[in-house]
Enzyme design. Sequence first.
Site, short mmCIF file in Angstrom:
data_model
loop_
_atom_site.label_atom_id
_atom_site.label_comp_id
_atom_site.label_asym_id
_atom_site.label_seq_id
_atom_site.Cartn_x
_atom_site.Cartn_y
_atom_site.Cartn_z
N LEU A 44 0.83 -1.22 0.00
CA LEU A 44 0.00 0.00 0.00
C LEU A 44 0.85 1.25 0.00
O LEU A 44 0.44 2.31 -0.45
CB LEU A 44 -0.90 0.01 1.25
N GLY A 67 6.75 3.33 4.14
CA GLY A 67 6.89 4.31 5.23
C GLY A 67 8.35 4.53 5.56
O GLY A 67 9.23 3.97 4.93
N PHE A 97 10.02 3.49 8.11
CA PHE A 97 10.73 2.35 8.71
C PHE A 97 10.31 1.04 8.10
O PHE A 97 10.66 -0.01 8.59
CB PHE A 97 10.44 2.29 10.22
N LYS A 103 1.57 -3.01 8.74
CA LYS A 103 2.85 -2.29 8.57
C LYS A 103 3.95 -3.15 9.15
O LYS A 103 3.85 -3.61 10.29
CB LYS A 103 2.83 -0.93 9.26
N ASP A 130 2.63 15.70 15.12
CA ASP A 130 3.21 15.47 13.79
C ASP A 130 2.13 15.52 12.72
O ASP A 130 2.10 14.67 11.83
CB ASP A 130 3.94 14.11 13.78
N1 LIG Z 1 -4.12 2.84 2.75
C1 LIG Z 1 -3.57 2.70 4.01
N2 LIG Z 1 -4.36 2.29 5.03
C2 LIG Z 1 -3.84 2.18 6.25
N3 LIG Z 1 -2.54 2.45 6.55
C3 LIG Z 1 -1.73 2.88 5.56
N4 LIG Z 1 -0.43 3.14 5.86
C4 LIG Z 1 0.08 3.06 7.21
C5 LIG Z 1 -0.27 4.31 7.99
C6 LIG Z 1 0.23 4.20 9.40
C7 LIG Z 1 -0.52 4.22 10.54
N5 LIG Z 1 0.18 4.14 11.70
C8 LIG Z 1 1.48 4.08 11.49
N6 LIG Z 1 2.36 4.01 12.56
C9 LIG Z 1 3.71 3.94 12.37
O1 LIG Z 1 4.22 3.87 11.26
N7 LIG Z 1 4.42 3.95 13.54
C10 LIG Z 1 5.79 3.88 13.61
C11 LIG Z 1 6.57 3.32 12.61
C12 LIG Z 1 7.96 3.29 12.81
C13 LIG Z 1 8.57 3.81 13.94
C14 LIG Z 1 7.74 4.37 14.88
C15 LIG Z 1 8.36 4.95 16.12
F1 LIG Z 1 8.96 3.95 16.77
F2 LIG Z 1 9.28 5.89 15.76
F3 LIG Z 1 7.44 5.52 16.90
C16 LIG Z 1 6.37 4.42 14.76
S1 LIG Z 1 1.88 4.10 9.84
C17 LIG Z 1 -2.22 3.00 4.26
BR1 LIG Z 1 -1.09 3.62 2.89
#
Ligand SMILES: Nc1ncnc(NCCc2cnc(NC(=O)Nc3cccc(C(F)(F)F)c3)s2)c1Br
Length: 289
Positions: free
Chosen positions: A20, A23, A25, A43, A137
């Site tokens: 999808l 990101g 990370f 993710k 953020d």
């Molecule tokens: N169509 C879609 N439908 C649903 N989702 C989609 N993409 C993912 C969106 C996210 C929601 N939450 C997230 N959270 C994090 O990424 N957290 C994260 C990641 C690494 C490090 C860290 C930290 F350690 F630094 F905090 C925290 S990414 C898409 Br495209």
Amino acid sequence: VPAAEKKRWTLGDFDIGKPLGRGKFGHVYLAREKRSNHIVALKVLFKSQLQQSQVEHQLRREVEIQSHLRHPNILRLYGYFYDQKRVYLILEYAAKGELYKELQKCKYFSERRAATYVASLARALIYCHGKHVIHRDIKPENLLIGAQGELKIADFGWSVHTFNRRRTMCGTLDYLPPEMVESVEHDASVDIWSLGVLCYEFLYGVPPFEAKEHSDTYRSFELRVPHLRPSNTLRRIVQVDLKFPPKPIVSSSAKDLISQMLVKDSSQRLPLHKLLEHPWIVQNADPSG
Ligand SMILES: Nc1ncnc(NCCc2cnc(NC(=O)Nc3cccc(C(F)(F)F)c3)s2)c1Br
């Protein structure tokens, strides 16, 4: 269903579908939980990367914070699991994808679309602040679009509970409010500043304090008059160097709202409940959000 939350998920519980998005990370995949056929976004984060960036505590905080948030404009984080090398976040799937791609495609949004988005984000932030959570953020990259076109705030990786304010720097500089640039104490009003930056970018297609460093006009300028260093983003933020371009044409009511949010003194920023009563929002936002 609290019992479900105790469940230990594994990768074998899911059929993995198309990627999808990519990101910071790791990658995000469409996935279906086999027993319920429930569609989710998965993710995948590499433990090695999380360790070398020392962000594990932030990830734990995100999971903890998100497990208490339930709002139509906040993307659900249903749970997580891990294996030898990776951590997996089980997320609500936003069927219409990433807002920043939509903004790039449209260049900028109509006042009605911008006001509808800003109002739904204000309602989500009122909900978060009511639970002493600040996101910190808010930017297009962290906004997704649900199946009915509704906006969803995602990625609480930088959110905090207000009783332990932190001064860590976030992603792009464009959205940082003055108090975070000057790394003084900050509170929920940082999200009001970022929402003001977002409203500006929805209407003009660029954030208000963007430096011209990367544009070619700047490059030619730099060559011709190297002694005049162009204003940079951080200086423009702390000086609240807010200018409205002549194009596209934007109503003075919208500019009035933005000017009441991008105020250096965080205690003087328009409170979110007052934002929902602002004429520009009342006259332009679609109530369904
Ligand atoms: N169509 C879609 N439908 C649903 N989702 C989609 N993409 C993912 C969106 C996210 C929601 N939450 C997230 N959270 C994090 O990424 N957290 C994260 C990641 C690494 C490090 C860290 C930290 F350690 F630094 F905090 C925290 S990414 C898409 Br495209």
